[in-house]
Motif scaffolding. Structure first.
Motif, mmCIF file in Angstrom:
data_model
loop_
_atom_site.group_PDB
_atom_site.id
_atom_site.type_symbol
_atom_site.label_atom_id
_atom_site.label_comp_id
_atom_site.label_asym_id
_atom_site.label_seq_id
_atom_site.Cartn_x
_atom_site.Cartn_y
_atom_site.Cartn_z
ATOM 1 N N ALA A 143 1.249 -13.508 -2.628
ATOM 2 C CA ALA A 143 0.102 -13.218 -1.762
ATOM 3 C C ALA A 143 0.410 -12.055 -0.822
ATOM 4 C CB ALA A 143 -0.281 -14.463 -0.968
ATOM 5 N N GLU A 144 1.611 -12.032 -0.261
ATOM 6 C CA GLU A 144 1.990 -10.932 0.640
ATOM 7 C C GLU A 144 2.020 -9.600 -0.108
ATOM 8 O OE1 GLU A 144 2.212 -11.082 3.875
ATOM 9 O OE2 GLU A 144 2.461 -13.223 4.266
ATOM 10 N N ALA A 145 2.527 -9.605 -1.337
ATOM 11 C CA ALA A 145 2.583 -8.373 -2.129
ATOM 12 C C ALA A 145 1.176 -7.898 -2.501
ATOM 13 C CB ALA A 145 3.428 -8.590 -3.379
ATOM 14 N N VAL A 146 0.309 -8.812 -2.899
ATOM 15 C CA VAL A 146 -1.071 -8.449 -3.244
ATOM 16 C C VAL A 146 -1.807 -7.957 -1.995
ATOM 17 C CG1 VAL A 146 -3.276 -9.340 -4.115
ATOM 18 C CG2 VAL A 146 -1.138 -9.975 -5.258
ATOM 19 N N SER A 147 -1.523 -8.577 -0.856
ATOM 20 C CA SER A 147 -2.119 -8.138 0.398
ATOM 21 C C SER A 147 -1.679 -6.712 0.740
ATOM 22 C CB SER A 147 -1.715 -9.099 1.522
ATOM 23 O OG SER A 147 -2.194 -8.650 2.760
ATOM 24 N N PHE A 148 -0.417 -6.414 0.527
ATOM 25 C CA PHE A 148 0.100 -5.064 0.775
ATOM 26 C C PHE A 148 -0.608 -4.054 -0.121
ATOM 27 C CE2 PHE A 148 3.984 -2.133 0.145
ATOM 28 C CZ PHE A 148 3.608 -1.309 1.181
ATOM 29 N N ARG A 149 -0.745 -4.381 -1.404
ATOM 30 C CA ARG A 149 -1.430 -3.466 -2.329
ATOM 31 C C ARG A 149 -2.881 -3.259 -1.889
ATOM 32 N NH1 ARG A 149 -1.448 -5.035 -8.515
ATOM 33 N NH2 ARG A 149 -2.672 -6.750 -7.668
ATOM 34 N N TRP A 150 -3.546 -4.341 -1.489
ATOM 35 C CA TRP A 150 -4.930 -4.247 -1.008
ATOM 36 C C TRP A 150 -5.003 -3.353 0.237
ATOM 37 C CZ3 TRP A 150 -6.479 -6.609 3.714
ATOM 38 C CH2 TRP A 150 -7.841 -6.497 3.993
ATOM 39 N N ASN B 123 -4.601 0.235 -0.733
ATOM 40 C CA ASN B 123 -5.836 0.720 -1.361
ATOM 41 C C ASN B 123 -6.892 1.034 -0.312
ATOM 42 O OD1 ASN B 123 -5.819 0.961 -4.277
ATOM 43 N ND2 ASN B 123 -5.337 -1.214 -4.319
ATOM 44 N N MET B 124 -7.012 0.173 0.694
ATOM 45 C CA MET B 124 -7.989 0.415 1.750
ATOM 46 C C MET B 124 -7.636 1.696 2.511
ATOM 47 S SD MET B 124 -10.101 -2.033 1.278
ATOM 48 C CE MET B 124 -11.163 -2.132 2.691
ATOM 49 N N ALA B 125 -6.380 1.859 2.884
ATOM 50 C CA ALA B 125 -5.952 3.058 3.626
ATOM 51 C C ALA B 125 -6.207 4.321 2.816
ATOM 52 C CB ALA B 125 -4.477 2.946 4.004
ATOM 53 N N VAL B 126 -5.910 4.280 1.534
ATOM 54 C CA VAL B 126 -6.144 5.442 0.670
ATOM 55 C C VAL B 126 -7.648 5.730 0.572
ATOM 56 C CG1 VAL B 126 -5.969 6.291 -1.708
ATOM 57 C CG2 VAL B 126 -3.983 5.238 -0.610
ATOM 58 N N SER B 127 -8.456 4.690 0.373
ATOM 59 C CA SER B 127 -9.904 4.908 0.241
ATOM 60 C C SER B 127 -10.513 5.421 1.542
ATOM 61 C CB SER B 127 -10.610 3.634 -0.224
ATOM 62 O OG SER B 127 -10.650 2.671 0.796
ATOM 63 N N TRP B 128 -9.941 5.047 2.684
ATOM 64 C CA TRP B 128 -10.418 5.527 3.978
ATOM 65 C C TRP B 128 -9.799 6.868 4.360
ATOM 66 C CZ3 TRP B 128 -9.060 0.198 6.433
ATOM 67 C CH2 TRP B 128 -10.045 -0.736 6.090
ATOM 68 N N GLU B 129 -8.891 7.369 3.525
ATOM 69 C CA GLU B 129 -8.213 8.644 3.746
ATOM 70 C C GLU B 129 -7.444 8.669 5.070
ATOM 71 O OE1 GLU B 129 -11.069 11.785 3.153
ATOM 72 O OE2 GLU B 129 -11.404 11.205 1.060
ATOM 73 N N LEU B 130 -6.772 7.560 5.364
ATOM 74 C CA LEU B 130 -5.940 7.472 6.564
ATOM 75 C C LEU B 130 -4.550 8.013 6.260
ATOM 76 C CD1 LEU B 130 -6.852 3.897 7.843
ATOM 77 C CD2 LEU B 130 -7.838 6.082 8.548
ATOM 78 N N ASP B 131 -3.968 8.667 7.217
ATOM 79 C CA ASP B 131 -2.607 9.191 7.094
ATOM 80 C C ASP B 131 -1.834 8.870 8.359
ATOM 81 O OD1 ASP B 131 -2.176 10.326 4.576
ATOM 82 O OD2 ASP B 131 -3.293 12.126 5.107
ATOM 83 N N HIS B 132 -0.545 9.182 8.326
ATOM 84 C CA HIS B 132 0.339 8.922 9.460
ATOM 85 C C HIS B 132 0.250 7.457 9.868
ATOM 86 C CE1 HIS B 132 -0.231 13.258 9.476
ATOM 87 N NE2 HIS B 132 0.938 13.334 10.105
ATOM 88 N N CYS C 72 2.129 -0.286 -5.579
ATOM 89 C CA CYS C 72 2.220 0.068 -4.153
ATOM 90 C C CYS C 72 2.925 1.401 -3.963
ATOM 91 C CB CYS C 72 2.943 -1.033 -3.376
ATOM 92 S SG CYS C 72 2.005 -2.572 -3.248
ATOM 93 N N GLN C 73 4.017 1.616 -4.697
ATOM 94 C CA GLN C 73 4.744 2.883 -4.569
ATOM 95 C C GLN C 73 3.882 4.058 -4.996
ATOM 96 O OE1 GLN C 73 8.458 2.160 -6.630
ATOM 97 N NE2 GLN C 73 9.373 1.218 -4.821
ATOM 98 N N GLN C 74 3.057 3.880 -6.037
ATOM 99 C CA GLN C 74 2.148 4.955 -6.442
ATOM 100 C C GLN C 74 1.116 5.245 -5.359
ATOM 101 O OE1 GLN C 74 0.701 3.625 -10.297
ATOM 102 N NE2 GLN C 74 1.916 5.234 -11.280
ATOM 103 N N LEU C 75 0.596 4.204 -4.735
ATOM 104 C CA LEU C 75 -0.373 4.399 -3.651
ATOM 105 C C LEU C 75 0.268 5.102 -2.460
ATOM 106 C CD1 LEU C 75 -2.129 0.941 -3.928
ATOM 107 C CD2 LEU C 75 -3.257 3.173 -4.208
ATOM 108 N N VAL C 76 1.505 4.748 -2.157
ATOM 109 C CA VAL C 76 2.227 5.370 -1.041
ATOM 110 C C VAL C 76 2.377 6.868 -1.278
ATOM 111 C CG1 VAL C 76 4.515 5.529 0.028
ATOM 112 C CG2 VAL C 76 3.416 3.305 -0.246
ATOM 113 N N ASP C 77 2.536 7.271 -2.526
ATOM 114 C CA ASP C 77 2.687 8.696 -2.843
ATOM 115 C C ASP C 77 1.468 9.517 -2.430
ATOM 116 O OD1 ASP C 77 5.225 8.291 -3.840
ATOM 117 O OD2 ASP C 77 4.578 8.220 -5.945
#
Length: 181
Positions: free
Chosen positions: A76-83, A86-95, A125-130
């Motif tokens: 659950a913690e890992a899926v939450s991290f991926r979610w 995904n939210m941060a990427v879709s919102w275009e958040l950085d830093h 998750c690592q791909q999203l972090v990139d």
């Protein structure tokens, strides 16, 4: 499975009690902090919650997600991290400084090969972090993650909600408590 979750939470509580300053800390100047958490929600589900605050501690956005089945705690913690990613990427958040109260998740992200059952999620998750600039993942004690925890616990009430600018009323006291010390 319930005993696993309680054991996980108990471990975090013990670790928290050893922390001399269990208060939420602002991120460095120019960064935002994204606290996320997973937990059992409702009668049979797993909930995810996240909250983003800026370097002054001011609320930016919160979100919830709910799955109608119970997951193993670490899964659950890992899926939450991926979610959350995904939210941060879709919102275009950085830093962003991502913060979790699951020390085992932070270790798993650093060494996915040591956690074969989570490896595919961690690689996602690592791909999203990139696609993020200036990312970090930090372990924080449970007491400093109370807002995300409250959102995860109540996600069955607010399935797939996002709040920009104004937080949901249910977490106002938790947000205020982060600055009470």
């Amino acid at each position: 499975m319930r005993s696993e979750w309680l054991s996980h939470q108990s471990h975090n509580s013990i670790a928290t009690s050893r922390n001399s300053d269990p208060t939420w800390k602002t991120p460095p100047a120019g960064f935002m902090k994204l606290n996320f958490d997973a937990g059992w929600a409702g009668e049979q589900g797993t909930g995810f919650g996240l909250v983003v605050r800026d370097d002054k501690g001011e609320f930016q956005v919160a979100a919830t997600h709910y799955e109608e089945y119970r997951m193993d705690p670490l899964l659950a913690e890992a899926v939450s991290f991926r979610w959350a990613l995904n939210m941060a990427v879709s919102w275009e958040l950085d830093h962003l400084n991502f913060s979790s109260d699951c020390q085992q998740l932070v270790k798993a992200f650093q060494s996915p090969n040591d956690f074969p059952s989570l490896k595919h999620i961690l690689l996602d998750c690592q791909q999203l972090v990139d696609s993020l600039n200036n990312f970090s993942l930090l372990f924080e004690y449970r007491q400093t993650n109370r807002v995300a925890h409250a959102l995860a616990a109540e996600s069955f009430l607010y399935q797939d909600c996002v709040w920009w600018g104004d937080p949901p009323l249910d977490i106002l006291l938790h947000l205020a408590a982060d600055f009470s010390n």
